[in-house]
Design an enzyme around this catalytic site. Structure first.
Site, mmCIF file in Angstrom:
data_model
loop_
_atom_site.group_PDB
_atom_site.id
_atom_site.type_symbol
_atom_site.label_atom_id
_atom_site.label_comp_id
_atom_site.label_asym_id
_atom_site.label_seq_id
_atom_site.Cartn_x
_atom_site.Cartn_y
_atom_site.Cartn_z
ATOM 1 N N LYS A 67 0.815 -1.213 0.000
ATOM 2 C CA LYS A 67 0.000 0.000 0.000
ATOM 3 C C LYS A 67 0.856 1.273 0.000
ATOM 4 O O LYS A 67 0.424 2.317 -0.483
ATOM 5 C CB LYS A 67 -0.917 0.040 1.233
ATOM 6 C CG LYS A 67 -1.758 -1.201 1.499
ATOM 7 C CD LYS A 67 -2.851 -1.396 0.499
ATOM 8 C CE LYS A 67 -4.001 -2.305 0.924
ATOM 9 N NZ LYS A 67 -3.711 -3.726 1.140
HETATM 10 C C1 LIG Z 1 -4.401 -4.849 0.645
HETATM 11 C C2 LIG Z 1 -3.687 -6.130 0.673
HETATM 12 C C3 LIG Z 1 -4.006 -7.176 -0.209
HETATM 13 C C4 LIG Z 1 -5.165 -7.084 -1.169
HETATM 14 O O1 LIG Z 1 -4.993 -6.120 -2.178
HETATM 15 P P1 LIG Z 1 -6.253 -5.607 -3.002
HETATM 16 O O2 LIG Z 1 -5.746 -4.483 -3.845
HETATM 17 O O3 LIG Z 1 -7.253 -5.150 -2.003
HETATM 18 O O4 LIG Z 1 -6.739 -6.759 -3.800
HETATM 19 C C5 LIG Z 1 -3.236 -8.312 -0.178
HETATM 20 N N1 LIG Z 1 -2.211 -8.454 0.692
HETATM 21 C C6 LIG Z 1 -1.881 -7.478 1.560
HETATM 22 C C7 LIG Z 1 -0.761 -7.701 2.505
HETATM 23 C C8 LIG Z 1 -2.595 -6.286 1.581
HETATM 24 O O5 LIG Z 1 -2.271 -5.330 2.455
#
Ligand SMILES: *Cc1c(COP(=O)(O)O)cnc(C)c1O
Length: 486
Positions: free
Chosen positions: A136
């Site tokens: 993120k």
């Molecule tokens: C947010 C997240 C996901 C999922 O990603 P999306 O874009 O919501 O599909 C998978 N793994 C981790 C560690 C995350 O923080």
């Protein structure tokens, strides 16, 4: 650079800027009820006013030669190249470049997104070298700085409201907390995020930072956020809501970059690459889909899910139906309904907003399927798998024992799904390693391994003071809380 232009309701025509056609980048809503917006406008909102999601009206495409010319670029330079056509001059190039460079300079690895080889044709793309240890950060470090730039320029104040299944919250707080022009409210499901995830959010200092634990699950949080965006009359005059969830277009945009980065490392455009993507809200993998549409030679896109497998059931069996939410070792994927899937469905339904709106409405009531042509089209691009907690732990243990690589549970779901979907692949499969294993030590210990250490800058995390408010699972409780504090 060629531009794909949506013409009429259903097809694309390819036109070329060499012919002197000047097309300004604009964003339209998947529900079709909103005038085209520019980059700054979509940056400063969340959902489109008609309840849809913003997508680019035109998609820049890159030729093989243009992709080849990117092979030696640094991560930040590549990001600028990929992202600039979408911003389309609305932020001066030198400023955009500086924002991108600063964002990735904060990562603790010189390559920003290094790649590890697991076995022949099997790779991990490490996306956890940012300040909060999950992918993120790639988008939210940039988003915070973009917001700051635009809000100062416009002399504007906004309220950021987001729901998190765990990792978005801390990344958003880390990316946006320095801005004096934002107040930031992050909802997380009470007692459904890992201890490290909670601590990372609730120990962030700042008078403009509010953490709210909702007595419900992530989908409840997401529903409250969506409802608040739909009716913002509870806010003081002059303020509006900005989304930091992956419904925000700028987040998707920044995630396109690392698909290019990884594929170029593996000799794209001369070789094809597949990606396995641990999937929750479908934001990350949708960015991969866009990279493919832009011309990157991606072979398969694998939707890796845990027990919450609505997308796996849809892709493998053409059955789209909500089931009960399960709590798993990979909480960031404990999601019933993936918001960003709507962006892909818009394409699958030939850009027909009315058909899409019907589908979204009916999905609340019944089991849905698509036509066999649509299903075939979906399977031409995506594979999927679902991995349970026991298998996740087995994979964590096996990878560590055989290769000394420690992966987090989300990444383990990705690796296993890649193996389930593509046997004896002749092209490389890259699993996106979405989080650092120390964020999910419960699963690591359940896999029979030692609790991993947090990296240096988070060593004292468990001694920091927490601040959060528990609220009932109700929109009115949240809007009243925001009104009281803003
Ligand atoms: C947010 C997240 C996901 C999922 O990603 P999306 O874009 O919501 O599909 C998978 N793994 C981790 C560690 C995350 O923080």
């Amino acid at each position: 650079m060629a531009i794909l232009i949506a013409s009429g309701s259903s097809h694309f025509e390819v036109e070329d800027s060499a012919f002197g056609i000047i097309t300004k980048m604009r964003y339209i809503s998947t529900r079709g009820g909103c005038s085209p917006q520019n980059f700054e406008q979509v940056l400063l909102t969340g959902l489109a006013p008609d309840g849809g999601l913003f997508i680019p009206q035109t998609l820049p495409t890159l030729s093989t030669d243009e992709i080849r010319a990117m092979q030696s670029l640094s991560y930040a330079d590549l990001a600028f190249k990929v992202v600039a056509p979408f911003v389309d001059g609305e932020i001066p190039a030198s400023k955009l470049k500086a924002i991108i460079e600063e964002s990735y300079a904060a990562f603790d690895h010189p390559e920003v997104a290094p790649m590890t080889k697991l076995s022949e044709n099997e790779y991990l793309l490490e996306l956890y070298h940012g300040p909060t240890l999950a992918f993120k950060d790639f988008a939210l470090q940039v988003l915070g700085r973009l917001l700051d730039y635009v809000l100062v320029k416009n002399d504007q104040q906004v309220v950021i409201l987001g729901a998190t299944s765990g990792d978005t919250g801390s990344a958003a707080l880390e990316g946006c907390r320095h801005s004096e022009r934002v107040e930031i409210y992050i909802l997380h499901p009470f007692e459904r995020v890992s201890d490290v995830q909670r601590k990372q959010m609730t120990t962030v200092p700042g008078e403009n930072v509010f953490n709210i634990a909702i007595e419900g699950n992530f989908d409840d949080c997401q529903r409250i956020v969506k409802a608040a965006f739909a009716d913002q009359t509870f806010l003081p005059a002059g303020k509006s809501l900005v989304a930091v969830n992956s419904i925000n277009w700028a987040r998707i945009l920044m995630q396109i970059v690392y698909y290019f980065y990884a594929a170029l490392k593996l000799d794209a455009p001369d070789k094809r690459v597949s990606f396995s993507v641990p999937t929750g809200n479908f934001g990350d993998i949708y960015a991969g889909y866009l990279a493919k549409c832009m011309g990157l030679p991606i072979d398969r896109l694998i939707v890796a899910t845990n027990k919450n497998d609505i997308l796996h059931r849809f892709i493998s069996r053409n059955n789209y139906s909500k089931s009960k939410l399960s709590k798993t070792f990979s909480p960031s994927m404990d999601i019933l309904v993936s918001s960003n899937f709507e962006r892909y469905l818009y394409d699958l339904f030939s850009k027909n907003a009315a058909v899409l709106s019907d589908f979204m409405e009916n999905s609340n009531k019944e089991v849905l399927s698509v036509t066999s042509e649509q299903w075939t089209q979906m399977k031409a691009c995506f594979d999927s798998s679902s991995v349970d907690d026991n298998t996740t732990c087995d994979v964590i243990n096996e990878l560590f024992t055989k290769t000394s690589v420690l992966v987090d549970p989300h990444t383990a779901v990705g690796v296993k799904s890649g193996r389930d979907c593509v046997e004896n692949s002749s092209s490389p499969i890259v699993t996106l390693a979405t989080a650092h294993p120390a964020k999910f030590s419960e699963a690591i210990q359940a896999a029979g391994l030692n609790k991993p250490d947090l990296p240096g800058h988070l060593k004292d995390l468990f001694n920091r003071e927490e601040r959060y408010t528990v609220l009932p699972n109700e929109l009115s409780a949240v809007t009243a809380f925001i009104r009281k504090h803003s």
